[in-house]
Scaffold this active site. Structure first.
Site, PDB file in Angstrom:
ATOM      1  NE  ARG A  49      -1.265  15.724  84.653  1.00 14.19           N
ATOM      2  CZ  ARG A  49      -0.162  16.448  85.029  1.00 14.19           C
ATOM      3  NH1 ARG A  49       0.059  17.191  84.048  1.00 14.19           N
ATOM      4  NH2 ARG A  49       0.625  16.544  86.080  1.00 14.19           N
ATOM      5  CG  ASP A  58      -5.394  11.647  91.718  1.00 16.09           C
ATOM      6  OD1 ASP A  58      -4.767  11.812  91.012  1.00 16.09           O
ATOM      7  OD2 ASP A  58      -6.170  12.336  92.616  1.00 16.09           O
ATOM      8  CG  ASP A 104       1.724  16.159  93.648  1.00 17.52           C
ATOM      9  OD1 ASP A 104       2.871  16.590  93.681  1.00 17.52           O
ATOM     10  OD2 ASP A 104       0.905  15.819  92.850  1.00 17.52           O
ATOM     11  NE  ARG A 159      -1.970  17.715  90.228  1.00 15.71           N
ATOM     12  CZ  ARG A 159      -2.224  17.889  89.238  1.00 15.71           C
ATOM     13  NH1 ARG A 159      -2.823  18.731  88.580  1.00 15.71           N
ATOM     14  NH2 ARG A 159      -1.218  17.545  88.164  1.00 15.71           N
TER      15      ARG A 159
HETATM   16  O1  F6P Z   1       1.194  15.867  90.201  1.00 17.78           O
HETATM   17  C1  F6P Z   1       2.504  16.445  90.054  1.00 17.78           C
HETATM   18  C2  F6P Z   1       2.757  17.752  89.732  1.00 17.78           C
HETATM   19  O2  F6P Z   1       3.944  17.947  89.823  1.00 17.78           O
HETATM   20  C3  F6P Z   1       2.254  18.578  90.892  1.00 17.78           C
HETATM   21  O3  F6P Z   1       2.960  18.709  92.069  1.00 17.78           O
HETATM   22  C4  F6P Z   1       2.061  20.098  90.168  1.00 17.78           C
HETATM   23  O4  F6P Z   1       0.930  20.450  90.836  1.00 17.78           O
HETATM   24  C5  F6P Z   1       1.499  19.157  88.489  1.00 17.78           C
HETATM   25  O5  F6P Z   1       2.206  18.281  88.619  1.00 17.78           O
HETATM   26  C6  F6P Z   1       2.181  20.193  87.648  1.00 17.78           C
HETATM   27  O6  F6P Z   1       1.491  19.761  86.375  1.00 17.78           O
HETATM   28  P1  F6P Z   1       2.242  20.040  85.099  1.00 17.78           P
HETATM   29  O7  F6P Z   1       3.362  19.299  84.555  1.00 17.78           O
HETATM   30  O8  F6P Z   1       1.102  19.798  83.978  1.00 17.78           O
HETATM   31  O9  F6P Z   1       2.505  21.659  85.056  1.00 17.78           O
END
Ligand code: F6P
Length: 328
Positions: free
Chosen positions: A79, A110, A134, A178
């Site tokens: 990200r 998104d 998601d 999320r």
């Molecule tokens: O968007 C995908 C997701 O797995 C969500 O369900 C969750 O809230 C988030 O990413 C977790 O993000 P990270 O991998 O940065 O912990």
């Protein structure tokens, strides 16, 4: 209608945001379709971050062999905060120009599409493919990865049920998503949950959780499964509230990132392959700034900003079915 085919020579493909099972089959489809049409394909590693830094690798037929069955993404993902700045975007545009990319295919959620929109404003052709467990991209009723994640969660909860049933316990299971409850609702229906909490639906704790458990108990059930979308609250807090309200001592399970891994299901592989194929064809037709969507098995595409501004909620039918399944 006659379709104009552009002479494009070279494209890039990237995966960005949270990974989703099915991203690999999608990358494979992009590469194979491109090569089939005599187009060179570059893999941009670590999402938009890689485009800013020129972190690219040329992909050939062999680079995508034996990845159709692999979870995660061979291109890595990230990200990128820098890509949200004008400076970052300008650096990314320079990389596109330097490499002579005629278009980019971006697989993600998104955040990925907001990046694609920014890039398209600099005249770069971008096609977005929805890939997130998601399933929260409003312009499509299906995102790559959802089916595999749902099946992983279902398998885990089925296992939990065995021990819950033996000990006559209550389990509170937190599912990813999320801010969305699509995954939790689907999984809750599939495991026959006692109650499902999602952020899209208002929750009356007494009526929607405690009463459901009491009703199930009156009907002879001795174990109770409460599924919570992470966006609707933490499983630990909900378990504590249940403990306060009723003579149960719930066990908490947070399924977490395990839901993002594993070999993609057939549904994810095939949808990913079709979308990857379609994205290359769209670039060849000179299309840009579009997100691929699927509805009822058919595929279409929408303008990225239009797609990002759309809203979708939990299907009313799912809410009604859940009420009937948990109302006795
Ligand atoms: O968007 C995908 C997701 O797995 C969500 O369900 C969750 O809230 C988030 O990413 C977790 O993000 P990270 O991998 O940065 O912990």
């Amino acid at each position: 209608m006659e379709v104009l085919i552009m002479a494009i020579k070279r494209i890039g493909v990237l995966t960005s945001g949270g990974d989703a099972p099915g991203m690999n089959p999608c990358v494979r489809a992009v590469v194979r379709t491109a090569l089939y049409h005599g187009i060179e394909c570059y893999g941009i590693r670590r999402g938009w971050h890689g485009l800013i830094n020129g972190d690219v690798v040329k992909l050939d037929e062999r680079s995508v062999s034996h990845i159709i069955d692999r979870g995660g993404t061979i291109l890595f993902t990230a990200r990128s905060k820098e890509f949200m700045t004008e400076e970052g975007q300008r650096k990314a545009v320079s990389t596109c120009k330097f490499l002579g990319l005629d278009g980019i295919i971006a697989i993600g959620g998104d955040g990925t599409f907001r990046g694609a929109l920014a890039l398209s404003k600099y005249g770069i052709n971008v096609i977005g493919i929805p890939g997130t467990i998601d399933n929260d991209i409003s312009c499509t009723n299906y995102c790559i990865g959802f089916d595999t994640a749902a099946n992983t969660a279902i398998e885990c909860i089925d296992k939990l049920r065995d021990t819950m049933q033996s000990h006559e316990r209550c389990s509170v299971v937190e599912v990813m998503g999320r801010n969305a409850g699509y995954l939790a609702m689907y999984v809750g229906l599939a495991v026959g949950a006692t109650a499902v909490l999602v952020p899209e639906e208002p929750v009356d704790f007494e009526k929607d959780v405690i009463e459901k458990i009491r009703q199930a108990r009156l009907n002879g059930f001795t174990h109770y499964m409460i599924v919570v979308a992470e966006g609707a609250g933490s499983a630990a807090e909900i378990a504590a509230k249940i403990k306060d309200a009723i003579d149960l001592d719930p066990r908490v399970t947070v399924l977490g990132h395990i839901q993002r891994g594993g070999s993609p299901t057939g549904r994810d592989r095939v949808n990913a392959t079709k979308m990857g194929y379609m994205a290359v064809e769209m670039l060849m037709e000179g299309k840009s700034n579009r997100i691929i969507c699927t509805h009822d098995g058919g595929f279409t595409d929408v303008d990225i900003s239009e797609g990002l501004s759309m809203k979708k909620g939990i299907q009313q039918m799912e809410v009604d079915v859940l009420a009937a399944m948990t109302g006795i």
